[in-house]
Design a protein around this motif. Structure first.
Motif, PDB file in Angstrom:
ATOM      1  N   ALA A 211      17.724   8.590   2.144  1.00 19.17           N
ATOM      2  CA  ALA A 211      17.155  10.041   2.155  1.00 19.17           C
ATOM      3  C   ALA A 211      15.485   9.788   2.088  1.00 19.17           C
ATOM      4  N   ASP A 212      15.126   8.786   1.875  1.00 16.97           N
ATOM      5  CA  ASP A 212      13.567   8.664   1.508  1.00 16.97           C
ATOM      6  C   ASP A 212      12.747   8.623   2.896  1.00 16.97           C
ATOM      7  N   GLU A 213      12.221   9.814   3.349  1.00 16.73           N
ATOM      8  CA  GLU A 213      11.677   9.754   4.745  1.00 16.73           C
ATOM      9  C   GLU A 213      10.596   8.765   4.788  1.00 16.73           C
ATOM     10  N   ASN A 214       9.752   8.671   3.717  1.00 11.58           N
ATOM     11  CA  ASN A 214       8.969   7.498   3.871  1.00 11.58           C
ATOM     12  C   ASN A 214       9.289   6.211   4.176  1.00 11.58           C
ATOM     13  N   LEU A 215      10.342   5.801   3.619  1.00 14.11           N
ATOM     14  CA  LEU A 215      10.988   4.453   3.863  1.00 14.11           C
ATOM     15  C   LEU A 215      11.520   4.628   5.194  1.00 14.11           C
ATOM     16  N   ARG A 220      11.307   2.913  11.110  1.00 10.80           N
ATOM     17  CA  ARG A 220      11.337   3.102  12.397  1.00 10.80           C
ATOM     18  C   ARG A 220       9.987   2.653  13.131  1.00 10.80           C
ATOM     19  N   ASP A 221       9.012   2.698  12.309  1.00  7.00           N
ATOM     20  CA  ASP A 221       7.647   2.252  12.926  1.00  7.00           C
ATOM     21  C   ASP A 221       8.070   0.794  13.175  1.00  7.00           C
ATOM     22  N   HIS A 222       8.716  -0.049  12.701  1.00  4.98           N
ATOM     23  CA  HIS A 222       8.854  -1.424  12.883  1.00  4.98           C
ATOM     24  C   HIS A 222      10.106  -1.577  13.695  1.00  4.98           C
ATOM     25  N   LEU A 497      11.382  -3.568   1.959  1.00  7.26           N
ATOM     26  CA  LEU A 497      10.217  -3.982   2.578  1.00  7.26           C
ATOM     27  C   LEU A 497       9.691  -5.398   2.772  1.00  7.26           C
ATOM     28  N   GLU A 498      10.098  -5.835   1.360  1.00  7.51           N
ATOM     29  CA  GLU A 498       9.521  -7.466   1.158  1.00  7.51           C
ATOM     30  C   GLU A 498      10.349  -8.371   1.936  1.00  7.51           C
ATOM     31  N   GLN A 499      11.596  -8.093   1.903  1.00  7.40           N
ATOM     32  CA  GLN A 499      12.512  -8.933   2.632  1.00  7.40           C
ATOM     33  C   GLN A 499      12.375  -9.016   4.386  1.00  7.40           C
ATOM     34  N   LEU A 500      11.972  -7.922   4.791  1.00  8.43           N
ATOM     35  CA  LEU A 500      11.537  -7.665   6.245  1.00  8.43           C
ATOM     36  C   LEU A 500       9.864  -8.013   6.567  1.00  8.43           C
ATOM     37  N   GLY A 501       9.327  -8.337   5.446  1.00  2.00           N
ATOM     38  CA  GLY A 501       7.870  -8.888   5.498  1.00  2.00           C
ATOM     39  C   GLY A 501       6.987  -7.555   5.949  1.00  2.00           C
TER      40      GLY A 501
END
Length: 503
Positions: A211-215, A220-222, A497-501
């Motif tokens: 539900a975290d829109e920022n995350l 999605r940007d990636h 985010l860390e795992q995906l770099g």
């Protein structure tokens, strides 16, 4: 068929959109807009087919933007003899002297767990959904687990193109420590971590991430869609509906029940609530299920809600020898309330807001009566599980895993109290070898495990019960043990985010 939210705000979505997204944007859970209805001939027809065709026939009712040929092909590949043996989801009489108690054997898949029946369908169904939505994005699936669901997710999704999976193992992980043994065999797209948080806390945190829109927007940007492989996602519910329909068909087709002359009882685990939800939908479709009996351990929040119409959040979750039931109130209670309340999104939201803000649910008199009309619950004392396992073994020659043994005990106690004439189907959810130490204590003697390694215990247990050791456990025993990295509570979003770099 469209899918709507239990909160009533999210716009209706196609099956493919619901499966890809996982959860709706309004904080609710996806449910079918209408529940398909079946009749006697439809139900009886299932038992005349191999399981893969029967499963596809059920999936067709719910996944209407998938073609019949696509679903049949997917089920044929998933429910193959290589994966599940000759008879997937077979119904077996527990005791030859008792015609009213049967096991639905769901422990014969690649990881010897009930989770295989839904998890193996996740990649092909989401791949078809991606084709239908034409979004051309990769998918990251999060899962919270006490063991078997995480193992199934990691095994199933390893090295699958366009998928990544992150499994977070709760502190109530299974006794064999199987998540550690499996780690070296994970694919490059798999991330396994340990957390000191409970399964319930992890599930809540994953839901917050979704539900975290920022995350979500950052991913999605990636070119990544964030979703879940837990049963918050409908993709994990509909396969369970399929094997309930199949089990009912087998019982009626073989003359154990006569259509119109009685119903059956289903005995299901509490856990994450997915089995209960699927049972409710099967019943609402028209499958003759007179009573659904939910089994909990000493974490009895769901049992309290069903039996008393009220729930108060525990301050501390109890860690038990039945880790699959170490949940006080599952996330899927939202779907349960929605269906029990006659699909009233407003009243469902009122109860859930009380839960979020005050940690309580108090059903009114009418809603309590509606819930109790076909649901009941039994709580078993997991501290007695060794004696329960031994008792069933002595009576039936079945060495049942601790969870299934607990379900049997719960049903027998319920049946003695109710003096019911409902014949029952009990889910056989796991292999006894997943719980080697508990099984050894039960069948080989109290204190037997002291000073013995898991490999020795497995060998001696195999000799005692005469049941072939599934390949998955051979790999775990022989594999290198690697400690999993730790992800602390409230750190999942950052860890993603860390795992995906990206961080």
């Amino acid at each position: 068929m469209l899918y709507i939210s239990t909160r009533g705000v999210h716009k209706p979505s196609s099956p493919s959109e619901a499966l890809r997204q996982g959860v709706p944007s309004d904080g609710g859970l996806f449910v079918p807009q209408t529940i398909p209805q079946v009749d006697r001939d439809w139900v009886l027809s299932l038992a005349k087919k191999p399981y893969y065709q029967a499963a596809a026939q059920v999936l067709e009712l719910y996944l209407t933007d998938f073609s019949k040929d696509e679903l049949t092909a997917v089920c044929h590949e998933v429910f193959s003899e290589d994966n599940f043996g000759e008879n997937p989801a077979f119904v077996e009489q527990l005791n030859t002297y008792n015609d009213d108690l049967y096991l639905l054997r769901l422990d014969t898949g690649p990881t010897a767990s009930i989770k295989d029946y839904s998890m193996l369908l996740v990649p092909p169904l989401l791949t078809l959904a991606k084709k239908n939505t034409k979004d051309n994005m990769q998918q990251l699936l999060l899962t919270a687990t006490t063991g078997s669901a995480g193992i199934a997710a990691l095994s199933t999704l390893a090295d699958k193109e366009d998928f990544a999976v992150m499994a977070f193992f709760a502190s109530t992980g299974e006794p064999l420590g199987s998540e550690q043994h499996l780690k070296p065999g994970c694919g490059s797209n798999c991330f396994a971590s340990y957390s000191s948080a409970s399964f319930e806390e992890l599930s809540q945190e994953i839901r917050q991430c979704l539900a975290d829109e920022n995350l979500v927007n950052t991913l999605r940007d990636h070119n990544v869609i964030l979703s879940t492989a837990n049963s918050l996602n409908w993709v994990r519910i509909v396969p369970s509906i399929a094997y309930y329909c199949w089990a009912a068909s087998c019982r009626y087709a073989h003359g154990r029940l006569q259509w119109g002359e009685g119903s059956m009882a289903l005995v299901v685990p509490s856990g994450n609530g997915s089995e209960l939800v699927a049972a409710i939908y099967a019943r609402e479709m028209g499958i003759p299920i007179g009573k659904i009996i939910v089994t909990t351990n000493r974490n009895r929040g769901l049992a309290d809600l069903i039996r008393e119409g009220s729930y108060s959040r525990r301050r501390k979750l109890l860690h038990t020898d039945l880790p699959g039931l170490d949940v006080d109130l599952p996330m899927n209670v939202e779907r349960v309330l929605y269906e029990v309340l006659g699909r009233d999104a407003v009243q469902t939201s009122i109860y859930l807001n009380d839960l979020i803000n005050e940690g309580i649910i108090r059903l009114n008199k009418n809603d309590t009566a509606a819930m109790q009309s076909y649901l009941d619950a039994m709580s078993i004392d997991d501290r007695r599980i060794a004696s329960i396992i031994l008792s069933i073994y002595d009576r039936t020659d079945y060495a049942l895993d601790p969870h299934t043994a607990g379900f049997i005990s719960a049903y027998e106690t319920w049946n003695d109290r109710q003096r019911s004439d409902f014949p029952a189907i009990v889910l056989n959810t796991d292999s006894p070898y997943r719980f080697t130490r508990t099984m050894s204590e039960a069948l080989l003697g109290r204190g037997y495990v002291r000073g013995r390694s898991n490999s020795v215990l497995v060998s001696e247990l195999e000799q005692e019960i005469g049941l072939a050791l599934p390949q998955i456990f051979t790999e775990m025993i022989d594999g290198e043990v690697t400690a999993l990295p730790v992800v602390n509570k409230d750190e999942i979003a950052q860890n993603i985010l860390e795992q995906l770099g990206i961080a």
